[in-house]
Design a protein around this motif. Structure first.
Motif, short mmCIF file in Angstrom:
data_model
loop_
_atom_site.label_atom_id
_atom_site.label_comp_id
_atom_site.label_asym_id
_atom_site.label_seq_id
_atom_site.Cartn_x
_atom_site.Cartn_y
_atom_site.Cartn_z
N ILE A 36 30.77 106.81 18.38
CA ILE A 36 30.84 105.39 18.08
C ILE A 36 31.51 105.25 16.72
O ILE A 36 31.05 105.84 15.75
N ALA A 50 30.19 98.46 15.84
CA ALA A 50 30.40 98.83 17.25
C ALA A 50 29.08 99.26 17.88
O ALA A 50 28.81 98.92 19.03
N ALA A 51 28.27 99.99 17.14
CA ALA A 51 26.97 100.41 17.65
C ALA A 51 26.12 99.20 18.02
O ALA A 51 25.49 99.17 19.08
N ARG A 83 23.28 99.84 20.86
CA ARG A 83 22.76 101.20 20.69
C ARG A 83 22.11 101.42 19.33
O ARG A 83 21.89 102.56 18.92
N LEU A 113 27.45 97.46 21.10
CA LEU A 113 27.14 98.23 22.31
C LEU A 113 25.64 98.26 22.61
O LEU A 113 25.22 98.81 23.63
#
Length: 61
Positions: free
Chosen positions: A22, A27-28, A33, A31
């Motif tokens: 990642i 972005a994590a 996550r 997503l």
């Protein structure tokens, strides 16, 4: 990144992000996550602490 996401991923290391493939903390979050990465980060830190303790113990002997 929202405040809640920041609370979970702000201390995630670049190493943990790299292993998860990642690119960024944002972005994590996008997503979904964040919690998974924070769990992985805590596990990585605990593993490193155990290895350091073993190395220190070996140096004392």
């Amino acid at each position: 990144m929202s405040a809640a996401a920041c609370a979970l991923v702000r201390d995630v290391s670049p190493e943990t992000l790299r292993v998860a493939k990642i690119p960024t903390k944002t972005a994590a979050h996008q997503l979904g996550r964040c919690a998974e990465l924070w769990t992985a980060e805590k596990r990585r830190r605990a593993d490193r602490a155990r290895l350091d303790a073993l190395a220190d113990e070996g140096a004392v002997r």
